[in-house]
Design an enzyme around this catalytic site. Structure first.
Site, short mmCIF file in Angstrom:
data_model
loop_
_atom_site.label_atom_id
_atom_site.label_comp_id
_atom_site.label_asym_id
_atom_site.label_seq_id
_atom_site.Cartn_x
_atom_site.Cartn_y
_atom_site.Cartn_z
N TYR A 96 62.79 20.80 39.04
CA TYR A 96 63.88 19.35 39.13
C TYR A 96 64.37 19.15 40.73
O TYR A 96 63.71 18.31 40.94
CB TYR A 96 64.92 20.06 38.27
CG TYR A 96 66.17 18.75 38.49
CD1 TYR A 96 65.90 17.51 37.37
CD2 TYR A 96 67.49 18.94 39.04
CE1 TYR A 96 66.91 17.10 37.70
CE2 TYR A 96 67.96 17.42 39.88
CZ TYR A 96 67.85 16.84 39.12
OH TYR A 96 69.11 15.30 38.52
N SER A 153 70.32 12.93 43.10
CA SER A 153 70.68 14.39 42.93
C SER A 153 71.22 15.31 44.32
O SER A 153 70.71 14.94 45.64
CB SER A 153 69.90 15.60 42.14
OG SER A 153 70.74 16.51 42.09
N LYS A 172 62.73 15.69 42.69
CA LYS A 172 64.29 14.53 43.11
C LYS A 172 64.30 14.64 44.92
O LYS A 172 64.52 13.54 45.41
CB LYS A 172 65.83 15.97 42.93
CG LYS A 172 66.21 15.23 41.60
CD LYS A 172 66.05 13.23 40.80
CE LYS A 172 66.66 12.80 39.65
NZ LYS A 172 67.01 11.92 39.21
N GLU A 191 64.41 3.53 21.02
CA GLU A 191 64.81 2.43 20.21
C GLU A 191 66.29 2.63 19.59
O GLU A 191 67.48 1.79 19.65
CB GLU A 191 63.73 1.29 19.74
CG GLU A 191 62.89 0.39 20.21
CD GLU A 191 62.03 0.03 19.84
OE1 GLU A 191 62.22 -0.12 17.84
OE2 GLU A 191 60.77 -0.87 20.27
N ASP A 235 60.00 3.20 28.10
CA ASP A 235 59.60 4.70 28.38
C ASP A 235 58.91 5.14 30.02
O ASP A 235 57.78 4.47 29.75
CB ASP A 235 59.42 5.20 27.32
CG ASP A 235 58.17 6.55 26.76
OD1 ASP A 235 58.46 7.45 28.14
OD2 ASP A 235 57.92 7.30 26.18
N ILE A 236 59.32 5.42 30.09
CA ILE A 236 59.12 5.44 31.75
C ILE A 236 57.79 6.43 32.33
O ILE A 236 57.29 6.76 33.35
CB ILE A 236 60.30 5.97 32.97
CG1 ILE A 236 60.95 7.22 33.48
CG2 ILE A 236 61.34 4.81 33.11
CD1 ILE A 236 61.22 8.12 34.13
#
Length: 288
Positions: A197, A139, A201, A39, A62-63
């Protein structure tokens, strides 16, 4: 405020997300909501926008927290009744010199980048209005050819991800298998790359195609979802090695967020220069 046009950007307190906020605040005909996990950083970003003459609203999101997603969805439903743009930008990346075991990197990266994004979509998609635009920030690593572990296992994985009848549940099953293989230490032999990663993606890019098929059958007309490679950008995530500015990194996601009615771009994967890229067969354009 029901009926007022609303755009939402996740992970927007810095980096590409903040660049997207600047673009949408300047160009979107409505209210833009900046969300972030922290926050204090979110409110600092709102202040920075204000100093640039740009107005935005803030809400914590917050995912990686189902409760946070539900709280945000309830807020959006109660206050606005729905919304019109969702940019799924939040994500994490382990640096090349990370010392955490690869299995740990895989679990955390998939949980945030893919599962977190999927949970946000599942929580917020019911609130999308007709004509809404969804952008999944992927990405260059999210191109299917990055599933490049040992053959022929990698080819079999690419075929599964590229299937025209792939489902969300099947993507979840694939990435869960990747995490298990990473923890077992035989991920490369099973066809996976040595980049959690990239897997996360690729899964987001594949999810985009599945989501568009669902929207095409949705009674709410003209809802569109696309994914993009924003470019190799000078951010904390790239250890400031990227040659592009955050403003340049915001070009493709903002372009997709502002697509006009009845666009032909539906479920596609675009490059940072807005070029549509063949996600299945490649080859990929220049990284920059």
């Amino acid at each position: 405020m029901a009926g007022k046009r609303i755009a939402v950007v996740t992970g927007a307190n810095k980096g590409i997300g903040f660049g997207i906020m600047k673009e949408l605040c300047a160009k979107f005909n409505g209210l833009v909501c900046l969300t972030s996990r922290d926050e204090s950083r979110g409110f600092a970003a709102i202040k920075n926008l204000s100093e640039l003459g740009l107005q935005a609203q803030y809400h914590q999101l917050d995912i990686d927290n189902i409760g946070s997603i539900k709280k945000f969805a309830d807020y959006m439903k109660t206050k606005y009744g729905g919304f019109d743009v969702l940019v799924n930008n939040a994500g994490i990346l382990y640096k090349r010199d990370a010392t955490e075991p690869f299995g740990e990197q895989a679990e955390n990266t998939i949980r945030v980048n893919f599962t977190g994004t999927l949970n946000v979509c599942q929580g917020l998609f019911p609130l999308l209005r007709p004509g809404a635009r969804v952008v999944n920030v992927s990405s260059a690593s999210g191109h299917l050819l990055n599933i490049n572990g040992s053959e022929p296992a990698a080819s079999a994985l690419r075929e599964k991800f590229a299937s025209p009848i792939l489902t969300e549940d099947e993507i979840v099953s694939l990435v869960n298998q990747f995490v298990k293989d990473a923890e077992a230490g035989d991920w490369n032999a099973k066809g996976w790359p040595s980049s959690a990663y990239a897997v996360s993606k690729v899964a987001v890019s594949a999810l985009t195609r599945v989501q568009q098929r669902a929207f095409d059958a949705d009674p709410r007309k003209d809802i569109v979802v696309n994914s993009c490679h924003p470019g190799y950008v000078d951010t904390d995530m790239t250890a400031h090695k990227g040659p592009l500015t955050i403003e340049q990194g915001a070009v493709s996601p903002s372009y997709l967020a502002l697509l006009p009615p009845d666009t032909d771009l539906r479920g596609v994967y675009i490059w940072h220069d807005k070029q549509v890229v063949d996600w299945v067969n490649g080859p990929t354009p220049s990284l920059y």
